[in-house]
Design an enzyme around this catalytic site. Structure first.
Site, PDB file in Angstrom:
ATOM      1  N   ILE A 187       0.830  -1.209   0.000  1.00 55.40           N
ATOM      2  CA  ILE A 187       0.000   0.000   0.000  1.00 55.40           C
ATOM      3  C   ILE A 187       0.865   1.260   0.000  1.00 55.40           C
ATOM      4  O   ILE A 187       0.649   2.179  -0.800  1.00 55.40           O
ATOM      5  CB  ILE A 187      -0.952   0.006   1.208  1.00 55.40           C
ATOM      6  CG1 ILE A 187      -1.918  -1.177   1.131  1.00 55.40           C
ATOM      7  CG2 ILE A 187      -1.727   1.319   1.276  1.00 55.40           C
ATOM      8  CD1 ILE A 187      -2.792  -1.355   2.354  1.00 55.40           C
TER       9      ILE A 187
ATOM     10  N   SER B  30      -4.376   2.787   8.469  1.00 52.77           N
ATOM     11  CA  SER B  30      -3.833   1.450   8.716  1.00 52.77           C
ATOM     12  C   SER B  30      -4.501   0.740   9.879  1.00 52.77           C
ATOM     13  O   SER B  30      -5.173  -0.272   9.697  1.00 52.77           O
ATOM     14  CB  SER B  30      -2.324   1.525   8.958  1.00 52.77           C
ATOM     15  OG  SER B  30      -1.662   1.886   7.776  1.00 52.77           O
ATOM     16  N   ARG B  31      -4.324   1.245  11.086  1.00 54.75           N
ATOM     17  CA  ARG B  31      -4.897   0.603  12.255  1.00 54.75           C
ATOM     18  C   ARG B  31      -5.012   1.598  13.400  1.00 54.75           C
ATOM     19  O   ARG B  31      -4.143   2.451  13.588  1.00 54.75           O
ATOM     20  CB  ARG B  31      -4.031  -0.581  12.741  1.00 54.75           C
ATOM     21  CG  ARG B  31      -4.222  -1.884  11.966  1.00 54.75           C
ATOM     22  CD  ARG B  31      -5.592  -2.479  12.216  1.00 54.75           C
ATOM     23  NE  ARG B  31      -5.812  -3.703  11.476  1.00 54.75           N
ATOM     24  CZ  ARG B  31      -6.329  -3.790  10.262  1.00 54.75           C
ATOM     25  NH1 ARG B  31      -6.647  -2.676   9.627  1.00 54.75           N
ATOM     26  NH2 ARG B  31      -6.527  -4.950   9.684  1.00 54.75           N
TER      27      ARG B  31
ATOM     28  N   ASP C 265      -9.235   6.505   9.713  1.00 51.82           N
ATOM     29  CA  ASP C 265     -10.253   5.538   9.300  1.00 51.82           C
ATOM     30  C   ASP C 265     -10.785   4.771  10.506  1.00 51.82           C
ATOM     31  O   ASP C 265     -11.554   3.830  10.342  1.00 51.82           O
ATOM     32  CB  ASP C 265      -9.639   4.565   8.282  1.00 51.82           C
ATOM     33  CG  ASP C 265     -10.652   4.036   7.276  1.00 51.82           C
ATOM     34  OD1 ASP C 265     -11.726   4.648   7.143  1.00 51.82           O
ATOM     35  OD2 ASP C 265     -10.370   3.018   6.622  1.00 51.82           O
TER      36      ASP C 265
ATOM     37  N   GLU D  15     -13.223   9.560  21.741  1.00 50.25           N
ATOM     38  CA  GLU D  15     -12.317  10.665  22.053  1.00 50.25           C
ATOM     39  C   GLU D  15     -12.000  11.498  20.810  1.00 50.25           C
ATOM     40  O   GLU D  15     -11.978  12.733  20.856  1.00 50.25           O
ATOM     41  CB  GLU D  15     -11.015  10.119  22.648  1.00 50.25           C
ATOM     42  CG  GLU D  15     -10.053  11.185  23.124  1.00 50.25           C
ATOM     43  CD  GLU D  15      -8.855  10.611  23.854  1.00 50.25           C
ATOM     44  OE1 GLU D  15      -8.167  11.376  24.546  1.00 50.25           O
ATOM     45  OE2 GLU D  15      -8.611   9.393  23.728  1.00 50.25           O
TER      46      GLU D  15
ATOM     47  N   HIS E  45     -14.028   3.621   8.658  1.00 52.43           N
ATOM     48  CA  HIS E  45     -13.298   2.407   8.258  1.00 52.43           C
ATOM     49  C   HIS E  45     -13.665   1.960   6.834  1.00 52.43           C
ATOM     50  O   HIS E  45     -14.117   0.836   6.598  1.00 52.43           O
ATOM     51  CB  HIS E  45     -13.566   1.262   9.245  1.00 52.43           C
ATOM     52  CG  HIS E  45     -12.503   0.203   9.201  1.00 52.43           C
ATOM     53  ND1 HIS E  45     -12.521  -0.926   9.983  1.00 52.43           N
ATOM     54  CD2 HIS E  45     -11.386   0.094   8.431  1.00 52.43           C
ATOM     55  CE1 HIS E  45     -11.459  -1.670   9.720  1.00 52.43           C
ATOM     56  NE2 HIS E  45     -10.749  -1.073   8.790  1.00 52.43           N
TER      57      HIS E  45
ATOM     58  N   GLY F 217     -11.392   1.958   4.302  1.00 48.90           N
ATOM     59  CA  GLY F 217     -10.167   1.659   3.567  1.00 48.90           C
ATOM     60  C   GLY F 217     -10.286   0.581   2.511  1.00 48.90           C
ATOM     61  O   GLY F 217      -9.937   0.778   1.345  1.00 48.90           O
TER      62      GLY F 217
END
Length: 393
Positions: A148, A230-231, A255, A260, A272, A274
């Site tokens: 990626i 990514s995460r 994503d 918060e 999310h 992606g």
């Protein structure tokens, strides 16, 4: 007959790779030989002793207990690159919406829907509130230059951006796929200080948790934009919010929204998306299914995150042993196993050992060993698991 348990809805493109008549596939399959999963969390799930492999239809694999699987001789696969184009395109969109207040402008435009003939004048009057800069000539820092990250880097170069990359784990194959125009950053800190945009493309591991934090955020340009597709966990939410509210950061596109982050109006949250394209889901499902079929039928290991790559020759004998080991070199393994096989006619032996000590081997023999011989091989020090593959008649 192989049994495949699906833990999520899997694209029919992937499911069609399991040949009818030799595979049973479904979410209620008992004693499965393999598991095909997308987002289901297996970390606290009971994994049947019958499972030989788990394939994740996606690049990330933090929803799979990899260490536990390694100790049990379960090969874990992922699908790097299968969703790369989808994520690349979202990264481009993320840079654009972080550069100009496109989202704010769209939301504002809807508020004047009932203004009739006033709309054109209102648009001209208020448009300056949503203006922003161009990407051309700016510097993009790419953290992680795998499938990626390298695609994002190439796309940015095509937009006349400057690109600097950081990846201490860059492989030779990855380097070949990378444009020579991508400048190398020796450290993460040097990349952060040079970049107008920062795009993160690394897996979530113990070593990468909190990769972006309050300490290194102080090195980032005041108006820099950070993209995390990514995460969650790679960036410390609290530190990002503090940097945004203090005016030390231009924007944060993620994503992976959290409560918060959503409380901060300067965060640009994406739900999310992606890999949420039909093309990406089909590519991931196809690759994951093919990897399971190849492993179960031939012992081939490609794109495993816990055992080394193994591409054995075509099986010429009726029986193939697939051995998974730890702490054994090829010569020692061949000697120990050969001693247990005795007079069995061995046709082919291939052994590979990874940097972490986990190894994979295939041994082709003329006839199936007795249960006693298999049990004695399983008990050898360093042997994690032995699988027996019988060549179809």
């Amino acid at each position: 007959m192989f049994r495949i348990q699906t833990m999520n809805k899997i694209s029919p493109i992937g499911l069609s790779e399991f040949p009818q008549g030799t595979y049973t596939v479904g979410d209620n399959v008992s004693e499965p030989h393999a598991i095909l999963v997308r987002s289901a969390d297996l970390n606290n799930a009971a994994i049947a002793p019958s499972v030989l492999g788990i394939a994740r239809a996606g690049a990330g694999y933090n929803n799979i207990p990899v260490a536990k699987c390694s100790d049990s001789g379960i090969v874990v696969f992922n699908t790097p690159g299968a969703n790369a184009n989808a994520v690349k395109e979202l990264a481009l969109a993320a840079m654009l919406i972080a550069s100009r207040d496109i989202v704010g402008g769209i939301n504002w435009a809807h508020t004047i829907a009932g203004k009739g003939a006033e709309v054109p004048d209102l648009v001209e009057k208020e448009k300056s509130k949503f203006e922003g800069g161009e990407l051309r000539g700016k510097t993009l820092g790419v953290i992680g230059l795998g499938a990626i990250g390298s695609m994002v880097a190439s796309a940015a170069l095509a937009l006349d951006m400057k690109v600097v990359g950081y990846d201490p784990a860059l492989t030779i194959e990855g380097a070949w796929n990378l444009s020579s125009q991508v400048r190398r950053a020796e450290t993460l800190e040097s990349l952060l200080g040079k970049s107008d945009y920062i795009s993160i493309h690394v897996p979530l591991l113990d070593a990468t948790k909190g990769l972006i934090n309050s300490e290194n955020l102080r090195l980032v340009k005041k108006d820099a934009r950070i993209l995390n597709l990514s995460r969650s966990g790679l960036v410390k939410d609290k530190d990002i919010v503090e940097a945004l509210e203090a005016g030390r950061l231009g924007a944060y596109v993620t994503d992976f929204p959290t409560a918060e982050l959503l409380a901060c109006k300067k965060v640009i949250p994406i739900p999310h998306l992606g890999a949420s394209t039909p093309e990406a889901e089909e590519n991931c499902a196809y690759m994951a299914a093919r990897q399971l079929v190849d492993y179960l039928e031939t012992g081939t290991i490609i794109n495993s995150v816990n055992f080394p790559r193994l591409r054995p020759d075509t099986q010429r004998t009726p029986v193939r042993l697939v051995l998974l080991s730890r702490g054994l070199d090829g010569a020692k393994l061949a000697t120990q196993v050969g001693g247990k096989l005795g007079d069995a006619k061995v046709d082919n032996v291939i052994t590979v050992v990874g940097g972490d000590g986990y190894g994979a081997s295939v041994i082709d023999i003329a006839s199936e060993p007795s249960p006693e011989v298999l049990d004695s091989i399983n008990k050898l020090e360093g042997i994690v698991r032995v699988n027996v593959l019988k060549k179809p008649v």
